[in-house]
Design a protein around this motif. Structure first.
Motif, short mmCIF file in Angstrom:
data_model
loop_
_atom_site.label_atom_id
_atom_site.label_comp_id
_atom_site.label_asym_id
_atom_site.label_seq_id
_atom_site.Cartn_x
_atom_site.Cartn_y
_atom_site.Cartn_z
N LYS A 10 12.72 -40.49 11.75
CA LYS A 10 12.77 -39.21 11.08
C LYS A 10 12.87 -39.41 9.57
N SER A 60 7.69 -40.41 9.74
CA SER A 60 8.21 -39.80 10.97
C SER A 60 7.28 -40.19 12.11
N LEU A 61 7.87 -40.75 13.17
CA LEU A 61 7.10 -41.21 14.32
C LEU A 61 7.85 -40.90 15.60
N SER A 62 7.11 -40.64 16.65
CA SER A 62 7.70 -40.46 17.97
C SER A 62 6.89 -41.25 18.97
N LEU A 63 7.50 -42.29 19.55
CA LEU A 63 6.79 -43.22 20.43
C LEU A 63 7.40 -43.21 21.82
N GLU A 64 6.55 -43.14 22.83
CA GLU A 64 7.01 -43.09 24.21
C GLU A 64 7.23 -44.49 24.77
N GLU A 89 12.24 -43.04 17.80
CA GLU A 89 12.08 -41.86 16.94
C GLU A 89 12.44 -42.24 15.51
N SER A 142 16.06 -44.01 15.73
CA SER A 142 16.81 -44.02 16.98
C SER A 142 15.97 -44.68 18.07
N ASN A 197 16.00 -44.99 22.19
CA ASN A 197 16.58 -44.47 23.42
C ASN A 197 17.76 -43.53 23.11
N ASP A 198 17.57 -42.67 22.11
CA ASP A 198 18.54 -41.65 21.69
C ASP A 198 19.80 -42.21 21.03
N SER A 228 10.75 -39.12 23.85
CA SER A 228 10.57 -40.22 22.90
C SER A 228 11.54 -41.35 23.18
N TYR A 229 11.03 -42.56 23.11
CA TYR A 229 11.87 -43.75 23.24
C TYR A 229 12.27 -44.26 21.85
#
Length: 211
Positions: free
Chosen positions: A7, A23-27, A5, A61, A63-64, A2-3
């Motif tokens: 939560k 909550s989302l997780s995007l590449e 995120e 977040s 890029n972490d 994920s790029y």
């Protein structure tokens, strides 16, 4: 990996829940479309991802790196949300040159090429206050594109544009994706989302649903 995120992100304003446990997780390197009516929460969602506001609960977040803890804003981000702060008494080129001077990573030639790419004349001596709504929209888009940012966040990118200009913008977005940019688009125009997005979401009453 994920790029972007999110939560359990919520935002409450005056006892009203604008964002509700998202909550989302995007590449990286894709175009994501967010479709929703005015007041659905699209703009607040984008303001939260871009670090312009902090969520009431949850975390974002990029890029972490957590916004508000490890970074204040995404480190490489071009954005158009609502009113961009241009100077009314300056030309379009001078406005962009002032904005570019903050990071100092693009020169005059690159700014001019970015303006021409979207259909603006960098030699136009009219002040920003004399620009039409469509020209103002194009200038806002140029400032989001011109520094080849990793993340591009656009709220209603084809608003006020004629069809020819809208097609040009869509082509630019495809080119930006091809070089690896991650692009988030919010729109109430399903055509924009349908033509561009690798993945589509509906925003309704502060919740996000994958289409």
């Amino acid at each position: 990996m994920s790029y972007i995120e999110l939560k359990n992100v919520s935002k409450v304003v005056k006892d009203s829940k604008i964002l509700d446990s998202i909550s989302l997780s995007l590449e990286k390197g894709k175009i994501y479309g967010f479709l929703g009516s005015n007041g659905s929460g699209k703009t607040m969602l984008f303001r939260t991802i871009s670090g312009l506001i902090r969520p009431t609960s949850g975390e974002v977040s990029i890029n972490d790196k957590v916004i508000g803890k490890e970074i204040d804003f995404p480190e490489s981000c071009g954005i158009t949300i609502e009113n961009t702060g241009f100077w009314n008494d300056q030309t379009g080129f001078d406005n962009l040159k002032n904005i570019a001077s903050i990071k100092n990573i693009v020169d005059d030639r690159a700014i001019m090429e970015s303006m021409q790419r979207i259909g603006l004349n960098p030699q136009d001596k009219r002040k920003f206050r004399k620009y039409s709504l469509g020209m103002k929209q194009k200038l806002a888009l140029v400032q989001a594109f011109m520094e080849s940012q990793d993340l591009i966040i656009l709220d209603e990118p084809t608003n006020s544009l004629d069809e020819e200009s809208a097609i040009r913008v869509r082509n630019i977005l495809r080119e930006e994706r091809s070089r690896g940019a991650t692009i988030l688009i919010a729109s109430h125009i399903s055509e924009d989302i349908d033509r561009l997005a690798d993945k589509k979401f509906k925003v309704d009453l502060g919740r996000v649903y994958e289409i």
